[in-house]
Scaffold this active site. Structure first.
Site, PDB file in Angstrom:
ATOM      1  N   ARG A   1       0.837  -1.157  -0.114  1.00 14.55           N
ATOM      2  CA  ARG A   1       0.023   0.174   0.042  1.00 14.55           C
ATOM      3  C   ARG A   1       0.870   1.460  -0.012  1.00 14.55           C
ATOM      4  O   ARG A   1       1.973   1.325   0.665  1.00 14.55           O
ATOM      5  CB  ARG A   1      -0.931  -0.016   1.287  1.00 14.55           C
ATOM      6  CG  ARG A   1      -1.837   1.231   1.161  1.00 14.55           C
ATOM      7  CD  ARG A   1      -2.665   0.957   2.446  1.00 14.55           C
ATOM      8  NE  ARG A   1      -2.087   1.746   3.602  1.00 14.55           N
ATOM      9  CZ  ARG A   1      -2.577   2.041   4.556  1.00 14.55           C
ATOM     10  NH1 ARG A   1      -3.810   1.469   5.123  1.00 14.55           N
ATOM     11  NH2 ARG A   1      -2.034   2.819   5.477  1.00 14.55           N
ATOM     12  N   CYS A  60       0.004   5.474   0.917  1.00 17.08           N
ATOM     13  CA  CYS A  60      -1.038   6.414   1.092  1.00 17.08           C
ATOM     14  C   CYS A  60      -0.563   7.812   1.131  1.00 17.08           C
ATOM     15  O   CYS A  60       0.473   7.918   1.600  1.00 17.08           O
ATOM     16  CB  CYS A  60      -1.640   6.397   2.751  1.00 17.08           C
ATOM     17  SG  CYS A  60      -2.722   7.348   3.320  1.00 17.08           S
TER      18      CYS A  60
END
Length: 129
Positions: free
Chosen positions: A106, A108
């Site tokens: 991931r 962000c």
């Protein structure tokens, strides 16, 4: 031209913008970015950032399911876009609950603004092999 297939499902929000809900290229599915929009009403869901994050992940899972995938189980990479990093911990709580013990890779980032002035948007890559 490459061998790709645009994906369309009623299980995720649709729009009249010039992009597909997802594009499958072989065993890889690229899922477009979604905000917390209910596909049945095409409205941003009420609720806090946790509930909105859950809705976004449900939208992504619906696109993966459309091609015969196993929802979030097949997701290998996610990008999270937040308009306020103060929401980071709450998004992580909802995200962690939806993905469980083996979350995907991931990124962000905080952005200045998202369509419809939503606070969170996610896109994803799924492996269907």
């Amino acid at each position: 031209m490459s061998d790709t297939d645009p994906i369309e499902t009623d299980g995720a929000p649709s729009n009249d913008n010039p992009y597909s809900q997802g594009v499958q290229a072989g065993d890889t599915l690229y899922v477009s970015g979604y905000g917390p929009v209910d596909p049945e009403t095409d409205e941003v869901v009420d609720g806090d950032i946790r509930e909105q994050t859950e809705r976004v992940l449900e939208n992504i899972a619906a696109v993966v399911d459309e091609v015969g995938g196993d929802g979030l189980e097949d997701v290998v990479k996610v990008t999270v876009y937040l308009t306020d990093l103060e929401d980071y911990d709450a998004v992580n709580e909802a995200y962690g609950a939806m993905f469980g013990e083996e979350p995907p890779a991931r990124v962000c980032v905080e952005v200045s603004r998202l369509p419809e002035d939503v606070r969170v948007e996610l896109d994803a890559i799924a492996y269907l092999g």
